[in-house]
Write an enzyme that holds these catalytic residues in place. Sequence first.
Site: not given
Length: 184
Positions: A23-25, A174
């Site tokens: 996902g979003c790094f 996350h």
Amino acid sequence: MSSAPAQPMTPPPGAQTATVAAGCFWGVEHMYRREYKGKGLYDARVGYIGGDTENPGYRAVCSGRTGHAEALQISYDPTQLSYRTLLEFFYKMHDPTTPNRQGPDVGTQYRSAIFYHDAEQEKIARDVTQKVDQQWWKGGVATEILQAGRWWDAEEYHQLYLDHNPGGYECPSHFLRKFPDLRD
């Protein structure tokens, strides 16, 4: 914000490389650095992998049309930190059961993937994924396991983004989940 390319990581002799997409790094980088700083992590760079566009930029990748995933490339000391440990952490820190999605972030650029760099990494990735699928995620793992292709560092302003922007966006998927140790 600058769109100048970031300086590529130059790992020390003996270092190994692991590449994952979850996902979003920004959040992925932040979590790995927090967990493994001083414990064998040399560097972690955010970037793009798995697509067919040369020299992709953030806006192009976010469009979902490049085929690239937002990813993290980790340089580590294998005498202090194992590839298996990095992958077990990967499966604890995101939701690998949602194809092309992490929380509200939707698209192929947010897919869950492990990009292996050699046959040994592929073997470990498949073994860990099978165990995680059976023991933790109960048959729901949608993570892709792919040979690593060309890596593109993300623009410099994305590197250490959450360190420079403490109130910046973090994907709600996350966080570190509590799972028992994997059984053989």
